[in-house]
Design an enzyme around this catalytic site. Structure first.
Site, PDB file in Angstrom:
ATOM      1  N   GLU A  41       0.807  -1.226   0.000  1.00  0.00           N
ATOM      2  CA  GLU A  41       0.000   0.000   0.000  1.00  0.00           C
ATOM      3  C   GLU A  41       0.838   1.274   0.000  1.00  0.00           C
ATOM      4  O   GLU A  41       0.415   2.295  -0.537  1.00  0.00           O
ATOM      5  CB  GLU A  41      -0.950   0.005   1.202  1.00  0.00           C
ATOM      6  N   PHE A  99     -11.451  -7.155  14.001  1.00  0.00           N
ATOM      7  CA  PHE A  99     -10.399  -7.646  13.110  1.00  0.00           C
ATOM      8  C   PHE A  99     -10.048  -6.579  12.075  1.00  0.00           C
ATOM      9  O   PHE A  99     -10.918  -6.040  11.408  1.00  0.00           O
ATOM     10  CB  PHE A  99     -10.859  -8.932  12.414  1.00  0.00           C
ATOM     11  N   GLN A 100      -8.764  -6.290  11.974  1.00  0.00           N
ATOM     12  CA  GLN A 100      -8.214  -5.281  11.059  1.00  0.00           C
ATOM     13  C   GLN A 100      -8.834  -3.897  11.289  1.00  0.00           C
ATOM     14  O   GLN A 100      -9.013  -3.121  10.352  1.00  0.00           O
ATOM     15  CB  GLN A 100      -8.376  -5.714   9.588  1.00  0.00           C
ATOM     16  N   LYS A 137     -17.652  -0.689   6.287  1.00  0.00           N
ATOM     17  CA  LYS A 137     -18.140  -1.678   5.328  1.00  0.00           C
ATOM     18  C   LYS A 137     -19.663  -1.677   5.236  1.00  0.00           C
ATOM     19  O   LYS A 137     -20.223  -1.849   4.143  1.00  0.00           O
ATOM     20  CB  LYS A 137     -17.636  -3.069   5.725  1.00  0.00           C
ATOM     21  N   MET A 191      24.482   8.455   1.444  1.00  0.00           N
ATOM     22  CA  MET A 191      24.425   9.738   2.152  1.00  0.00           C
ATOM     23  C   MET A 191      24.735   9.556   3.635  1.00  0.00           C
ATOM     24  O   MET A 191      25.382  10.416   4.256  1.00  0.00           O
ATOM     25  CB  MET A 191      23.061  10.395   1.965  1.00  0.00           C
TER      26      MET A 191
END
Length: 575
Positions: free
Chosen positions: A43, A105-106, A155, A473
């Site tokens: 993502e 959940f999630q 949802k 760097m």
């Protein structure tokens, strides 16, 4: 409702990754062909792809992720977009409303987590507000100073039905940034232009964000006044690199002449930049003798770091248009003799040749690799993205940009892993163009999984990896500032990049001999699919010039070859 809102906003492509709480939206994506979906492998990469798409087109990028880890994975990209003022609309799924707050959940507090890194965010609990909220999100993302916004949709809201509101009916008058400047401020700006003896135009990404008209007007201003112009990392391309008034990039790894001009000017006109620490160096000693004007659409950026005598709040294009009209009406005057003397001083500084380096016929120097890349791609329909590190600064120094929206890099956040996915987003937007990501091996590995995305969607992006087997760097700072104690800055256990590319079905090329470099670059360009080019370069090359952290502009570390025959002008110093 979500897909119709995206259609009505002119969205053509969405970058995303499915999960349980966004399956109703993905089911709708399956049943239509108007909007293309690019399936990423992570993502964070989805957001960087959307950034590349947005920065190369001027349109907002759109991201779709699921709840919990899907949303939290996107946070780095969202923060990157906020720092660099990139317009994004991120749509995230959320657990059903009746589960919010139960550690379902999630579940994650996406609104709370993203509040500090978005311009605004919304949790939509009422389906009747959904379409209007999405339209408002696009307005906020693109109006004023652009930036990312997020719409979190539970949802159960996705499964519900309700009335659809077209964009024209959505309320957006509660966010109307000021675009036209106060006429008194414009008049004062014109007076500064007329009387300046040692002027500098200091430009930033705000010029590019303002659009093509702002770029045109900026170039006109430089042409009619003859003033020198420099730019931040984010503003490259707003004024052409081949332009006679171009001083090059300024800042920590900016050019000697640009930094000394900023330090020694008497009038500094900041156009769409934000005085960040990589530009200012030690704030107390930043351009101590100058009067400063700051043109910016975001009032919160003005006087945040550097106090300016003249704040000009408004959109760059509007302000430049009004200032040029007034300047011409008042006789098109500048202090020509003083400006001529100023240019003579700048030409002295230019003779230092601050980008000089000691080339080799045995090992590829990174500067040489980029000079050859520039020479062999000049004049092509070319877009450049970068990862973050030494290679990024060398790319800014040695690659020339004649137009805006051709240079995509992570400026404010400095996100390693940005460049590869961003290059895919650019290629999706410009399928026929040559898109090259200039990378370091360490940065590139952070999102190497997107080779799968590049192959699946046939985006022929070219990965130009300057491989020094170091965190370049980090190693440079340890070398210069920490006594050469290279703590954890070696890139251990590197893959064979050619075999890695081939494992994904892409083309791999490795080159280590300077004599073979041109042919390898031509082979990379000619291949019609994704290419990973592993350029083995000098391992301990440092990137100069460099303003050490906390030092002023006139105290720069210079490369070993750039001080030969140096002429140090008034206020200049070589360290």
């Amino acid at each position: 409702m979500v897909l119709q809102a995206l259609r009505d906003q002119g969205v053509e492509v969405v970058f995303g990754y499915p999960g349980g709480t966004v399956l109703p939206i993905y089911d709708e994506i399956f049943q239509q062909n108007d909007i293309r979906h690019i399936l990423v492998r992570h993502e964070q990469a989805a957001v960087h792809m959307a950034e590349g798409y947005a920065r190369s087109t001027g349109k907002p990028g759109v991201v779709l992720v699921t709840s919990g880890p899907g949303a939290t994975n996107a946070v780095t990209g969202i923060t990157d977009a906020l720092m660099d003022s990139i317009p994004l609309v991120v749509i995230s799924g959320q657990v059903p409303t009746f589960l919010i707050g139960t550690d379902g959940f999630q579940e994650a507090d996406t609104i709370g987590i993203t509040r500090p890194c978005t311009k605004h965010n919304w949790l939509v609990k009422d389906t009747s507000r959904l379409s209007e909220t999405i339209h408002q999100a696009f307005h906020v993302a693109t109006a004023g100073r652009p930036g990312p916004v997020l719409v979190d949709i539970p949802k159960d809201v996705q499964f519900a039905t309700g009335p659809y509101m077209p964009p024209g009916q959505a309320r957006t008058d509660n966010y109307r940034p000021r675009v036209k400047a106060d006429p008194t401020a414009v008049e004062a700006l014109v007076e500064m232009i007329e009387t300046a003896e040692r002027p500098v135009l200091y430009t930033g990404g705000g010029v590019i964000n303002s659009g093509p008209e702002a770029t045109r007007l900026l170039r006109e201003l430089v042409e009619v006044t003859g003033f020198p112009i420099t730019s931040t990392l984010m503003g490259l391309g707003a004024y052409p690199a081949s332009g006679k008034n171009w001083l090059g990039m300024l800042g920590m790894h900016g050019l000697y002449e640009a930094n000394l001009a900023m330090h020694g000017c008497d009038v500094m006109i900041n156009i769409g930049a934000r005085f960040d620490d990589r530009i200012t160096g030690r704030v107390a000693d930043f351009s101590p003798g100058s009067r400063k004007a700051h043109i910016d659409i975001d009032p919160s950026s003005v006087n945040k770091i550097i106090h300016v005598e003249l704040p000009v709040i408004g959109d760059v294009a509007h302000v430049l248009e009004e200032a040029l009209a007034l300047w011409r009406a008042r006789g098109s005057r500048i202090n020509a003799e003083a400006v001529r003397r100023w240019w003579a001083q700048i030409e002295d500084w230019r003779r230092v040749n601050c980008l000089a380096y000691r080339n080799s016929d045995k090992v590829i120097k990174p500067q040489y690799a980029l000079q050859r890349l520039q020479a062999l791609t000049e004049g092509m329909d070319r877009y450049i993205t970068t990862e973050v590190g030494q290679h990024q600064m060398w790319a800014a120094q040695f690659l020339g940009f004649e137009e805006p929206n051709r240079w995509m890099t992570s400026g404010g956040l400095g996100t390693m892993g940005y460049g590869f996915p961003a290059s895919i987003g650019v290629q999706v937007a410009h399928p026929e163009a040559l898109v090259i990501n200039v990378a370091g091996e360490a940065s590139w590995l952070m999102n190497m999984q997107e080779l799968g995305t590049a192959m699946q969607f046939r985006t022929p992006v070219k990965q130009f990896i300057l491989n020094n087997e170091r965190l370049g760097m980090v190693r440079q700072w340890q070398d210069l500032l920490h006594g050469g104690r290279y703590s954890q800055s070696w890139s251990e256990s590197l893959p064979d990049f050619v075999k890695l590319a081939e494992a994904f079905g892409a083309k791999g090329i490795q080159v280590s001999d300077p004599a073979d470099l041109d042919d390898a670059i031509r082979e990379m360009i000619a291949h019609d699919g994704p290419v990973v080019m592993d350029v083995l370069v000098e391992k301990h090359e440092n990137c100069f010039p460099m303003i050490p952290s906390g030092k002023p502009h006139n105290e720069m570390l210079m490369g070993e070859d750039s001080t030969e025959g140096a002429i140090t002008g008034e206020g200049g110093a070589l360290v």
